[in-house]
Design a protein around this motif. Structure first.
Motif, PDB file in Angstrom:
ATOM      1  N   ASP A   1      -7.597  -1.812   3.959  1.00 25.39           N
ATOM      2  CA  ASP A   1      -6.281  -1.055   3.648  1.00 25.39           C
ATOM      3  C   ASP A   1      -5.118  -1.732   4.491  1.00 25.39           C
ATOM      4  O   ASP A   1      -4.875  -1.691   5.775  1.00 25.39           O
ATOM      5  CB  ASP A   1      -6.101   0.426   3.981  1.00 25.39           C
ATOM      6  CG  ASP A   1      -4.740   1.102   3.155  1.00 25.39           C
ATOM      7  OD1 ASP A   1      -4.089   0.230   2.923  1.00 25.39           O
ATOM      8  OD2 ASP A   1      -4.836   2.341   3.488  1.00 25.39           O
ATOM      9  N   GLU A   2      -4.524  -2.816   4.071  1.00 23.37           N
ATOM     10  CA  GLU A   2      -3.547  -3.794   4.643  1.00 23.37           C
ATOM     11  C   GLU A   2      -3.916  -4.070   5.943  1.00 23.37           C
ATOM     12  O   GLU A   2      -3.340  -3.712   6.977  1.00 23.37           O
ATOM     13  CB  GLU A   2      -2.062  -2.834   4.596  1.00 23.37           C
ATOM     14  CG  GLU A   2      -1.782  -2.351   3.271  1.00 23.37           C
ATOM     15  CD  GLU A   2      -0.271  -2.052   3.471  1.00 23.37           C
ATOM     16  OE1 GLU A   2       0.475  -2.514   4.115  1.00 23.37           O
ATOM     17  OE2 GLU A   2       0.085  -1.352   2.407  1.00 23.37           O
TER      18      GLU A   2
ATOM     19  N   SER B   1      -3.009   3.264  -0.975  1.00 26.07           N
ATOM     20  CA  SER B   1      -3.788   3.919   0.040  1.00 26.07           C
ATOM     21  C   SER B   1      -4.765   4.873  -0.374  1.00 26.07           C
ATOM     22  O   SER B   1      -5.846   4.892  -0.178  1.00 26.07           O
ATOM     23  CB  SER B   1      -2.963   4.040   1.262  1.00 26.07           C
ATOM     24  OG  SER B   1      -2.495   2.988   1.808  1.00 26.07           O
TER      25      SER B   1
END
Ligand code: ATP
Ligand code: ATP
Ligand code: MG
Ligand code: MG
Lengths: 217, 257, 241, 217, 241
Positions: free
Chosen positions: C161-162, C41
């Motif tokens: 991000d995810e 991240s």
């Protein structure tokens, strides 16, 4: 009627001081929370934060009566100052300190993701604050702000010290004229209560409206 | 309402009386709970008794009316207060009475800022004139005594007000010296101030505020004079100047019948 | 399109990124994987300066955006970002969420933005949710709106991000579908994800970040069938189990 | 010395009223939040909640001065009442209303999962509240409680109305005796400021200690 | 051990459970699956009355716990519950988290509880974390502590509500391992999960909840290889994709 005049002044002072307090409080809250949320605050931010902290300590640390006296007798000494303006200024500045900490707790409780989402879209700091952070922080702390405004309303009762007739003062005058100890006091209390109830009701409505988009949980 | 000579030396009369008995005169005060209004002459002289070996307690109330209520409920033994309000309290409460023996006599004066001795001199001159031509007694007669008609002093129709405005700070909760009638402050002090203003060729503006603020208004220049039944004391002279006195009053003791 | 040179980031004494150098070229779909806390991240967020690097440079379309003199807001407008937690604005309708930035940044009038927003909602399959508030949407729907919001600025690159980690298993598919469609349309993408299927299917390159560095970097084919670094082997064995 | 006596009274009143306020506030907050968090509150809870709401409205809606007066002149009329006890009671009850809403916001901001975890382990309502919910709520709202205690400290200045000498009153007495207007006022203000600074410092220490187990985020 | 008869639960007008009847026998590991919002959590939470049913009865070891006269706290002590969000008490150390309930409920002295807690921490592989605070643990570690906390009361049955959904992919394995060990030791368990592997491997029965009912119920074998209900088929196709 003294009561009517006093009530009018009380309301004017409370409303405008509250507005000033909100404006100041938001600015201070932004400074303080930007500082606290940033890893490595820049020098400007650190100076601003320091000033904000001194302001908060001094204003919250000293009796509002003393502040009003200093503004009226110490700063605006010209005989031509409009009394009610000075009083509004004094109470606004006082209230701003309390509003600031309240709003700050509202900002701090927001997910940092909200700011990040705003910034990542290319909005600048100011746009993010006004469009995204402040509306949510305001909604979150509305009940606490309500507390603050109730306190403010009742605190304005000291403006008799600078010769302004507010609601409490009106009651005192009637007490001094009639030598009746309790009745004017109770009458004034009931009026305050009614104002507070109206205020609470309005805030409740506002809160429900602001929360309309939220899921009940 | 505020300080000259107590009628007898306060500390001297403190030996004989019984702490628990009723108050029948000044000699009974030691050991009692005395209620006063903060800042009045009664307060200042009662303070001389405070903490004596008889254990006298002085309870200072922000408003006289609250001290009187405490007296009625038996929470204190007596109230020392200005004669004029005392009369009203007693007339409205059957269970209270004023002791014949006054607690202290006092004389009221007008306060001015220390830097403003020019104004003080002019006011003293005006007071002397007003005393001489009887205006002063006439004004007081309208408000106190059997012939009181509560009629306010009126400036002469052709009065000259070309010298600007004289601002008077007062606390209009002390009839008959000053109280509110609608928007206007009326009473002895207001009338005398107006008469003085006329003599000085000035307009009068009265600013009504909390008693505790009057001195500040005068020293900060917000007001030119403070007229609110103020009595001269040594301590006070350190901080403000006073004109000659313009009226006499007394502090009395109220007790339960 | 994005060139990263010796990128470093430390939080206090804790070094998270320790000199990362790589490049994301136009049209690529770069998938980033790695253990929790390895700095995935942080790396992604550094690309649009949501985290300020403590060292190194990032060039976006030739401009060094780590230079304090660069106006980062302008560059951020060309990089869309999608978060794990959606981060929709709860006090605004879906429509307002999408149009806020284009209008406030002066890219479009409210009308144009509204029009574009409807188009995008169509594209993510949610035209009927324009006037809903985020709290009324399911997780999958929220994430699709978040993608539409990022696309509304017409970005040149999209950072994810995810995006599916906070979703119910049934909803993962719908979000991945949108992302695949986006990849096929030629969008440049950098995606942190644990969805190995997605990496295999649409990734053009996979990076394994660990211990502050890119420990392995390869085509999906090679990356999964023939991992070299022992930590990557261990990681894949746990995750694919 | 008036100031020393006044300060002593101010501190005694503030400390005990604050303790009483906390006790009352927690009870009220538990009632209010139990009610608000439950789907279908029982009849007892609804009655308690109603009483709590009336209490909050009346106490927050009327000036504390009037409340003190009513307690002293209206309720405890016996000559033998200990004045300072009545004042502590009045301020404690007043403060309780504000503490209640503050603590409630702390409770409401806790995840319901905390209560559920406690109950699922077989702890009863009371055990869950005292061991799990209250310590966390208290920690969360400590800054807001600080605000409330600062307000309380300064509000006790009205006890001159029932003939009690507190710090402000001590300043007033000196002012009335000397007619020196600013110095006693400023002196008193400085003392308040010092108390507030000590309080803020203590609260900060307490907060840091309570947060010791928390991750810095 | 637990018998559920015609269990109903509505939130206002919204009927979530519409008459569920089933049984969990001693030693069974019942896995519950279903779409998001179908009422899996509501069902599980009803078993220990964290949700009050609006109809039907639940018998635990022969006692009707839905009867208002039953002391539910006593029964809850025999049912351990593990939540998706861990719900550890953040203001207490791991040790205190585990010993709080046994001590407060009067089951053990603090010494006994401490002793037992250390034993359990050993069992979940975290003996060295006794004095840490929850915020210092990783997600997987938190969940293992939560399991230890529930076990400390010596429950007869353990209820798990998506115990791995909030975990990083690398940590899912460690929690599942503890759960498998628990199942093998003979603990009666009811588990809501999306981990189909777990269901297959250790489940003795799988329930599919949808539309307020158990729409399918079978051995894992049959359940996955031969689903009958169309909604279950659709569900499995999305989740196993
Ligand atoms: N604001 C911060 N302050 C201090 N440390 C931080 C901060 N943000 C991240 N870290 C630390 O940096 C490291 C990398 O974090 P990062 O979020 O980039 O990891 P990640 O690879 O994205 O992990 P995950 O898979 O859990 O999302 C972690 O050890 C984290 O604790
Ligand atoms: N306290 C509540 N008040 C109102 N509705 C609720 C409440 N709790 C749950 N619901 C509703 O009940 C339904 C079932 O919820 P539940 O949490 O049991 O679903 P679930 O199967 O566990 O879903 P998930 O997989 O998302 O956890 C949902 O529609 C939810 O919105
Ligand atoms: Mg991450
Ligand atoms: Mg669930």
């Amino acid at each position: 009627m003294y009561i009517v005049n006093g009530l009018k002044n009380t309301l004017i002072i409370t409303v405008f001081a509250a507005l000033l307090g909100i404006a100041l409080g938001f600015v201070l809250a932004i400074i303080r929370s930007s500082h606290d949320k940033s890893d490595k605050p820049g020098i400007v931010l650190r100076i601003l934060n320091f000033i904000a902290k001194v302001y908060l300590t001094v204003i919250r640390g000293t009796p509002v009566l003393v502040q009003v006296m200093i503004w009226y007798f110490g700063v605006f000494t010209s005989p031509n100052t409009v009394k009610i303006m000075v009083i509004i200024l004094a109470f606004g500045i006082n209230s701003g300190a309390y509003v600031a900490e309240t709003v700050r707790s509202g900002i701090m409780s927001l997910d940092i993701g909200q700011t990040e989402a705003g910034r990542s879209l290319g909005l600048n700091f100011f746009q993010t604050m006004t469009n995204i952070i402040m509306p949510q922080a305001f909604k979150n702390v509305l009940p606490a702000l309500g507390n603050e405004f109730i306190t403010l309303l009742k605190e304005t009762s000291i403006c008799g010290y600078v010769g302004m007739m507010d609601l409490t003062k009106a009651g005192d005058i009637i007490r001094s004229q009639t030598y009746d100890q309790m009745m004017p006091l109770l009458g004034v209390a009931v009026i305050y209560l009614v104002i507070v109830m109206i205020l609470v009701w309005l805030l409740g409505k506002l809160e429900r409206r602001l929360r309309s988009g939220e899921r009940r949980s | 309402a505020c300080g000259s000579e107590p009628k007898s030396d306060a500390a001297a009369g403190s030996s004989s009386s019984e702490a628990s008995g009723a108050v029948t005169g000044m000699d009974d005060l030691p050991g009692k709970k005395i209620g006063v209004q903060t800042g009045t002459t009664g307060d200042i002289y009662a303070t001389d008794y405070e903490g004596d070996e008889a254990g006298t307690v002085v309870e200072r109330y922000n408003k006289g009316v609250d001290a009187v209520m405490s007296l009625k409920q038996g929470k204190i033994d007596c109230v020392i207060i200005d004669n004029e309000p005392a009369k009203v309290f007693v007339s409205e409460n059957d269970d209270l009475k004023i002791l014949d023996e006054p607690f202290a006599e006092e004389e009221y004066a007008i306060c001015v800022d220390k830097s403003n001795s020019e104004l003080k001199d002019k006011i003293n001159q005006a007071l002397t004139d007003l005393k001489a031509d009887g205006t002063l007694d006439e004004i007081i007669g309208h408000w106190i005594g059997d012939s009181a008609d509560q009629k306010s002093y009126e400036s002469a129709a052709d009065a000259d007000h070309s010298n600007g405005t004289l601002v008077m700070a007062t606390n209009a909760e002390f009839p008959p010296y000053e109280s509110l009638d609608g928007e206007n402050v009326v009473g002895i002090d207001a009338d005398i101030a107006r008469a003085i203003a006329d003599k000085l060729g000035m307009d009068l503006r009265i600013d009504n505020m909390e008693f505790d603020s009057i001195i500040m208004a005068v020293t900060s220049g917000k007001a030119d004079i403070g007229v609110a039944g103020m009595t001269v004391t040594e301590d006070r002279l350190e901080n403000v100047d006073f004109t000659d006195t313009y009226a006499k009053a007394k502090q009395v003791i109220i007790v339960k019948k | 399109m994005i060139a990263v040179s010796d990128l470093k980031k430390a939080f206090g004494n804790h070094v998270v990124l320790d000199g990362i150098t790589t490049e994301i070229r136009k049209g690529e779909v770069v998938v980033i994987i790695g253990p929790s806390g390895s700095g995935k991240s942080t790396f992604l967020r550094s690309l649009n300066l949501l985290e300020r690097p403590t060292g190194g440079h990032i060039y976006f379309e030739g401009v060094d955006i780590t230079d304090p003199k660069t106006d980062i807001n302008l560059h951020r407008q060309k990089m869309g970002m999608v978060f794990q937690q959606f981060n929709l604005f709860p006090h605004m309708t879906v429509m307002k969420n999408i149009t806020l930035a284009p209008v406030k940044c002066g890219k479009m009038s409210q009308q144009e933005a509204d029009h574009k927003a409807l188009e995008l909602l169509e594209r993510v399959g949610l035209p009927e949710k324009a006037d809903s508030y985020p709290d009324m949407l399911s997780g999958g729907q929220k994430q699709r709106v978040a993608i539409a919001r990022a696309l509304a600025m017409g970005p040149d690159v999209m950072l994810f991000d995810e995006p599916t980690s906070a979703l119910d298993p049934e909803m993962v598919g719908e979000v991945l579908a949108i992302m695949k469609e986006l990849a096929r349309s030629g969008m440049t993408m950098a995606v942190v994800t644990h969805e190995m299927g997605f990496a295999r299917e649409v990734g053009t390159r996979v990076l394994f970040i660990n211990d502050g560095n890119i420990q392995e970097e390869n085509t999906p084919q090679e990356f999964f069938s023939n991992p070299k670094h022992p930590r990557l082997k261990e990681f894949l064995s746990k995750v694919l189990a």
